[in-house]
Write a protein that holds these residues in place. Structure first.
Motif, short mmCIF file in Angstrom:
data_model
loop_
_atom_site.label_atom_id
_atom_site.label_comp_id
_atom_site.label_asym_id
_atom_site.label_seq_id
_atom_site.Cartn_x
_atom_site.Cartn_y
_atom_site.Cartn_z
N VAL A 232 -43.75 -19.86 -21.70
CA VAL A 232 -44.64 -19.43 -21.67
C VAL A 232 -44.07 -17.49 -20.59
O VAL A 232 -43.45 -17.38 -21.44
CB VAL A 232 -43.95 -20.50 -19.86
N TRP A 234 -44.65 -14.59 -17.96
CA TRP A 234 -44.59 -13.71 -16.79
C TRP A 234 -46.06 -13.03 -16.65
O TRP A 234 -46.83 -12.58 -17.66
CB TRP A 234 -43.56 -13.30 -16.32
N ASP A 293 -48.36 -21.84 -20.04
CA ASP A 293 -48.81 -21.35 -19.39
C ASP A 293 -47.97 -19.84 -18.83
O ASP A 293 -47.66 -19.26 -19.65
CB ASP A 293 -48.27 -22.26 -17.75
N ILE A 295 -46.66 -18.39 -15.64
CA ILE A 295 -45.88 -18.90 -14.48
C ILE A 295 -45.60 -17.71 -13.06
O ILE A 295 -45.34 -16.35 -13.67
CB ILE A 295 -44.69 -19.31 -14.58
N ASP A 296 -45.85 -18.43 -11.97
CA ASP A 296 -45.09 -16.98 -11.05
C ASP A 296 -43.19 -17.16 -11.82
O ASP A 296 -42.02 -18.25 -12.37
CB ASP A 296 -44.66 -17.80 -9.70
N ASP A 299 -40.65 -19.23 -10.05
CA ASP A 299 -40.89 -20.59 -10.32
C ASP A 299 -39.98 -20.78 -11.98
O ASP A 299 -40.15 -21.98 -12.50
CB ASP A 299 -42.01 -20.97 -10.50
N SER A 300 -38.95 -19.82 -12.60
CA SER A 300 -38.85 -20.33 -14.17
C SER A 300 -38.25 -21.77 -13.97
O SER A 300 -37.47 -21.96 -15.63
CB SER A 300 -38.42 -18.79 -14.68
N ARG A 302 -37.39 -24.34 -12.76
CA ARG A 302 -37.98 -25.80 -13.13
C ARG A 302 -38.07 -25.96 -14.55
O ARG A 302 -38.09 -27.02 -14.72
CB ARG A 302 -39.27 -25.67 -12.06
N TRP A 303 -38.85 -25.04 -14.80
CA TRP A 303 -39.17 -24.75 -16.33
C TRP A 303 -37.78 -25.09 -17.47
O TRP A 303 -37.54 -25.76 -18.24
CB TRP A 303 -40.13 -23.73 -17.11
#
Length: 329
Positions: A232, A234, A293, A295-296, A299-300, A302-303
């Motif tokens: 992912v 940023w 994706d 991502i915010d 929110d890292s 969570r991944w």
């Protein structure tokens, strides 16, 4: 290897050196800490014996049970949105990303004095341990040199041997190139990252913080963006086969040289770079399925926690010894 400031580390002491007819030296001259820290021999450099014992206890704790979640403190993740500068060429300290992204006071960096373009560290997310390999832009703009490749490859082996998931934080214009770089046997040193990455059996994930260019970026994804459990970016992420400025100068060399007015030539160059940047933005890469994706940054985590999910299918836990050895280097 943990060493104190007064350490003297060498393959032979003063007596052996003198006996071999190689001169007379004091112990402090043989392998002082400044030498052995900068050349990658020492993993952790500490002040004294007391600090060495504390460092050893902390290091070994990463290979034991997870920290209870009640003892975990998580930094304010919204701060991650501000760490990467909006100006594409402005450098930053990737260690600030690590200090914010992972559990408070959980990051233990190894071989800090060596291979300055790569940061290797053990860290925790919700009390669970993983390994982190990150590019460090203040050194060569984040380009991976021979020392950085060796540092990363050996650390990847360490994590694989002890079943620690690996997270790559990518911000690199690629591998270091040029005649000076080739004198350091980069062809073979760089290949170590691909060979080791292709043989990892622990889950891996890649977050592209900013630059994801060339084969260097692929090496920061265990060999390719499709290899990790997730790749992912940023919002600051950008991608390409090589650095945008260099690609434009090479690809439009004749067109630019044909423009007589220097100001007009520079305007055309900057406009073409801007167009290339727009095309290579992370959002466009995600739209075409090249990465998973954008991502915010907040929110890292969570991944990252998905790396610990044994249902993900990449785990190959084994009983007993997993690797015959980890490279000494």
């Amino acid at each position: 290897m943990i060493a104190t400031e007064d350490a003297s580390i060498g393959m032979g002491g003063p007596a052996m050196i003198e006996g071999g007819g190689l001169g007379v030296y004091e112990p402090a001259e043989v392998g002082p800490i400044d030498v052995q820290d900068a050349n990658g021999v020492v993993d952790l450099r500490v002040a004294d014996d007391r600090a060495a014992v504390a460092a050893a206890k902390r290091y070994l704790s990463y290979f034991g049970a997870p920290v209870p979640t009640d003892d975990v403190r998580v930094p304010d993740q919204t701060r991650l949105r501000e760490i990467i500068p909006e100006r594409r060429r402005q450098i930053y300290d990737v260690r600030k990303v690590l200090a914010t992204l992972f559990d408070e006071d959980s990051v233990l960096e190894l071989r800090r004095g060596f291979g300055a373009g790569i940061v290797t560290a053990l860290a925790r997310v919700d009390g669970r341990v993983l390994g982190v390999v990150a590019n460090h832009p203040p050194h060569l703009g984040g380009a991976i040199d021979a020392d950085g490749a060796d540092k990363a490859a050996r650390f990847m082996q360490l994590c694989d041997a002890f079943e620690l998931p690996l997270l790559f934080l990518c911000d690199t214009p690629g591998f270091m190139v040029g005649p000076a770089a080739e004198k350091t046997a980069t062809v073979r040193h760089f290949a170590r990252m691909f060979v080791v990455g292709a043989n990892l059996t622990v889950p891996t994930g890649t977050i592209v913080l900013r630059k994801g260019y060339g084969l260097g970026a692929q090496a920061m994804a265990a060999g390719g963006f499709k290899a990790p459990l997730f790749t992912v970016g940023w919002p600051t992420s950008e991608f390409g086969g090589m650095g945008l400025e260099g690609a434009v100068r090479l690809g439009m060399k004749r067109e630019l040289e044909a423009i007589a007015d220097p100001e007009e030539r520079e305007r055309v160059f900057e406009a073409t770079v801007a167009a290339a940047y727009e095309h290579g933005q992370g959002v466009n890469m995600a739209a075409y399925g090249e990465i998973d994706d954008v991502i915010d940054p907040a929110d890292s985590r969570r991944w990252i926690v998905t790396l610990f999910d044994e249902r993900a299918g990449q785990w190959q836990r084994r009983d007993g010894k997993k690797r015959p050895n980890i490279d000494a280097w």
